[in-house]
Write an enzyme that holds these catalytic residues in place. Structure first.
Site, mmCIF file in Angstrom:
data_model
loop_
_atom_site.group_PDB
_atom_site.id
_atom_site.type_symbol
_atom_site.label_atom_id
_atom_site.label_comp_id
_atom_site.label_asym_id
_atom_site.label_seq_id
_atom_site.Cartn_x
_atom_site.Cartn_y
_atom_site.Cartn_z
ATOM 1 N N ARG A 9 -13.415 -14.389 -1.525
ATOM 2 C CA ARG A 9 -13.582 -14.508 -2.928
ATOM 3 C C ARG A 9 -15.038 -14.861 -2.976
ATOM 4 O O ARG A 9 -15.908 -13.754 -4.379
ATOM 5 C CB ARG A 9 -13.216 -16.275 -3.777
ATOM 6 N N GLY B 243 0.634 -1.022 -0.217
ATOM 7 C CA GLY B 243 -0.166 -0.179 -0.169
ATOM 8 C C GLY B 243 0.724 1.257 -0.581
ATOM 9 O O GLY B 243 0.664 1.889 0.241
ATOM 10 N N LEU C 192 -9.401 -9.538 -10.921
ATOM 11 C CA LEU C 192 -9.630 -8.476 -11.743
ATOM 12 C C LEU C 192 -10.805 -8.053 -11.419
ATOM 13 O O LEU C 192 -12.063 -8.920 -10.612
ATOM 14 C CB LEU C 192 -10.736 -9.316 -12.810
ATOM 15 N N ILE C 193 -11.431 -6.674 -12.126
ATOM 16 C CA ILE C 193 -12.910 -6.194 -11.483
ATOM 17 C C ILE C 193 -13.995 -6.171 -12.157
ATOM 18 O O ILE C 193 -13.749 -6.229 -13.094
ATOM 19 C CB ILE C 193 -12.330 -4.332 -11.416
ATOM 20 N N ASP D 150 -6.352 -4.281 -18.489
ATOM 21 C CA ASP D 150 -5.066 -3.215 -18.185
ATOM 22 C C ASP D 150 -5.484 -3.123 -20.155
ATOM 23 O O ASP D 150 -4.846 -1.705 -20.752
ATOM 24 C CB ASP D 150 -3.683 -3.909 -18.442
ATOM 25 N N LEU E 200 -4.850 -7.180 -7.033
ATOM 26 C CA LEU E 200 -4.384 -8.011 -7.708
ATOM 27 C C LEU E 200 -5.696 -9.366 -8.096
ATOM 28 O O LEU E 200 -5.502 -9.994 -9.229
ATOM 29 C CB LEU E 200 -3.540 -8.991 -7.223
ATOM 30 N N ASN F 31 -6.831 2.905 -12.781
ATOM 31 C CA ASN F 31 -5.668 1.860 -12.382
ATOM 32 C C ASN F 31 -4.189 2.206 -12.418
ATOM 33 O O ASN F 31 -4.827 3.242 -13.413
ATOM 34 C CB ASN F 31 -5.630 0.539 -12.784
ATOM 35 N N HIS G 252 -0.635 0.849 -13.637
ATOM 36 C CA HIS G 252 0.211 -0.102 -13.905
ATOM 37 C C HIS G 252 1.712 -0.134 -14.092
ATOM 38 O O HIS G 252 1.783 0.762 -14.815
ATOM 39 C CB HIS G 252 -0.863 -0.726 -15.691
HETATM 40 N N1 LIG Z 1 -10.975 -4.958 -14.857
HETATM 41 C C1 LIG Z 1 -9.981 -4.920 -14.907
HETATM 42 N N2 LIG Z 1 -9.855 -5.576 -13.315
HETATM 43 C C2 LIG Z 1 -8.800 -5.342 -13.768
HETATM 44 C C3 LIG Z 1 -7.558 -4.254 -13.574
HETATM 45 C C4 LIG Z 1 -8.201 -3.997 -14.876
HETATM 46 O O1 LIG Z 1 -7.535 -3.118 -15.880
HETATM 47 N N3 LIG Z 1 -9.289 -4.167 -15.473
HETATM 48 N N4 LIG Z 1 -6.415 -3.681 -13.752
HETATM 49 C C5 LIG Z 1 -5.551 -4.986 -12.577
HETATM 50 C C6 LIG Z 1 -4.264 -4.371 -11.998
HETATM 51 N N5 LIG Z 1 -3.471 -5.415 -12.790
HETATM 52 C C7 LIG Z 1 -2.319 -4.498 -13.876
HETATM 53 O O2 LIG Z 1 -2.115 -3.501 -13.199
HETATM 54 C C8 LIG Z 1 -3.572 -6.841 -12.471
HETATM 55 C C9 LIG Z 1 -3.565 -7.449 -11.252
HETATM 56 C C10 LIG Z 1 -3.158 -8.608 -11.524
HETATM 57 C C11 LIG Z 1 -3.238 -9.610 -13.030
HETATM 58 C C12 LIG Z 1 -3.741 -11.120 -12.362
HETATM 59 O O3 LIG Z 1 -3.496 -11.059 -13.147
HETATM 60 N N6 LIG Z 1 -3.907 -11.139 -11.162
HETATM 61 C C13 LIG Z 1 -4.276 -12.769 -11.584
HETATM 62 C C14 LIG Z 1 -4.474 -12.941 -10.003
HETATM 63 C C15 LIG Z 1 -3.158 -12.117 -8.604
HETATM 64 C C16 LIG Z 1 -3.425 -12.893 -7.215
HETATM 65 O O4 LIG Z 1 -4.705 -13.082 -7.275
HETATM 66 O O5 LIG Z 1 -2.510 -13.029 -6.600
HETATM 67 C C17 LIG Z 1 -5.148 -13.359 -12.059
HETATM 68 O O6 LIG Z 1 -6.053 -12.756 -12.308
HETATM 69 O O7 LIG Z 1 -4.251 -14.585 -12.297
HETATM 70 C C18 LIG Z 1 -3.471 -8.633 -13.972
HETATM 71 C C19 LIG Z 1 -3.294 -6.975 -13.953
HETATM 72 C C20 LIG Z 1 -6.912 -5.076 -11.300
HETATM 73 N N7 LIG Z 1 -8.050 -5.405 -11.909
HETATM 74 N N1 GAR Z 2 -0.436 -5.347 -12.510
HETATM 75 C C1 GAR Z 2 -0.616 -4.843 -11.633
HETATM 76 C C2 GAR Z 2 0.452 -4.636 -10.431
HETATM 77 O O1 GAR Z 2 1.330 -4.134 -10.822
HETATM 78 N N2 GAR Z 2 0.550 -2.856 -9.778
HETATM 79 C C3 GAR Z 2 1.420 -2.501 -9.353
HETATM 80 O O2 GAR Z 2 1.810 -3.088 -7.857
HETATM 81 C C4 GAR Z 2 2.780 -1.865 -7.101
HETATM 82 C C5 GAR Z 2 1.562 -1.922 -5.548
HETATM 83 O O3 GAR Z 2 2.398 -1.603 -4.909
HETATM 84 P P1 GAR Z 2 1.568 -0.288 -3.707
HETATM 85 O O4 GAR Z 2 1.133 -1.499 -2.451
HETATM 86 O O5 GAR Z 2 2.992 -0.539 -3.014
HETATM 87 O O6 GAR Z 2 0.964 0.566 -3.631
HETATM 88 C C6 GAR Z 2 2.827 -0.874 -7.738
HETATM 89 O O7 GAR Z 2 4.312 -0.897 -8.588
HETATM 90 C C7 GAR Z 2 2.316 -0.790 -9.106
HETATM 91 O O8 GAR Z 2 2.171 -0.561 -10.533
#
Ligand SMILES: Nc1nc2c(c(=O)[nH]1)N[C@@H](CN(C=O)c1ccc(C(=O)N[C@@H](CCC(=O)O)C(=O)O)cc1)CN2
Ligand code: GAR
Length: 197
Positions: free
Chosen positions: A61, A13, A90-91, A148, A88, A105, A107
């Protein structure tokens, strides 16, 4: 009348900390962090929020899929805008539809490269290193139903040294995040959360 934001986190965070500290110290920005949401009860961000008097909610979940409890909490706190910061999961469509053009978000790379499922945290910086990139950076974007792929709002790049490790790349990129994310969120709020361009 401030815009009320919820920050969604999964990890330490640091972005949430920077954003909470900024907006608590500058009420003139017109942004108030009213809720922190995490999918991990062990997230360090929960301590960050508690230390700053920001309420938090941990979602399981099962609740995430159903969505009722989360939507009720967001309504109870009158949340106007959602900021993802290292979240982490999916929204889901129900939340994207409940907050049209009001979820963003950050990235840790220059999308559209190095994004999508599996591209988070260290995985991103390792891929950038493996590709021999001479620069990386940040992308702040609107959130749609896919990882993304939402419209890009802001990007900033940083040059990399050839001997940078993924950890050094992460450090360079995180510094850019801390300098820019709060500022872009403030700009969006002050522009009246203009719909996606
Ligand atoms: N609907 C959306 N949801 C989220 C987005 C988005 O753009 N649209 N951004 C992500 C953040 N993110 C990249 O910026 C990202 C985070 C996590 C993953 C991923 O592959 N997650 C894994 C699960 C990981 C875990 O549970 O520890 C997965 O889905 O298998 C990819 C990109 C946040 N949500
Ligand atoms: N694809 C999503 C992703 O990788 N997000 C990344 O997780 C870190 C969170 O750091 P924080 O918890 O210290 O803010 C940040 O670097 C952010 O860009």
């Amino acid at each position: 009348m401030s815009t009320r934001i919820a920050i969604f986190v999964s990890g330490g965070g640091s972005n949430a900390r920077v954003m909470i500290d900024r907006f608590q110290a500058h009420p003139e920005d017109g942004v108030e962090v009213v809720l922190l949401v995490s999918n991990k009860a062990t997230a360090g961000a929960l301590t960050v929020a508690a230390e700053r008097g920001v309420p938090s909610l941990v979602v399981k979940r099962s609740e995430w899929t159903a969505g009722t409890e989360l939507l009720e909490a967001l309504e109870a706190y009158s949340v106007d805008f959602i900021v993802l910061a290292g979240f982490l999961w999916l929204i889901p469509a129900y939340l994207v539809q409940a907050y049209p053009n009001r979820i963003v978000n950050i990235h840790p790379a220059l999308l559209p490269q190095y994004g999508g499922k599996g591209m988070y945290g260290h995985h991103v910086h390792a891929a950038v290193k493996a590709a021999g990139e001479t620069e990386s950076g940040i992308t702040i974007h609107y959130v749609n139903e896919n990882y993304d792929e939402g419209n890009i709002i802001y990007q900033a790049a940083v040059r990399l040294d050839a001997d940078d490790t993924p950890e050094k790349i992460a450090e360079r990129v995180l510094r850019l995040e801390h300098a820019n994310y709060w500022r872009v969120v403030r700009q969006l709020v002050q522009r009246g959360l203009r719909p996606q361009q």
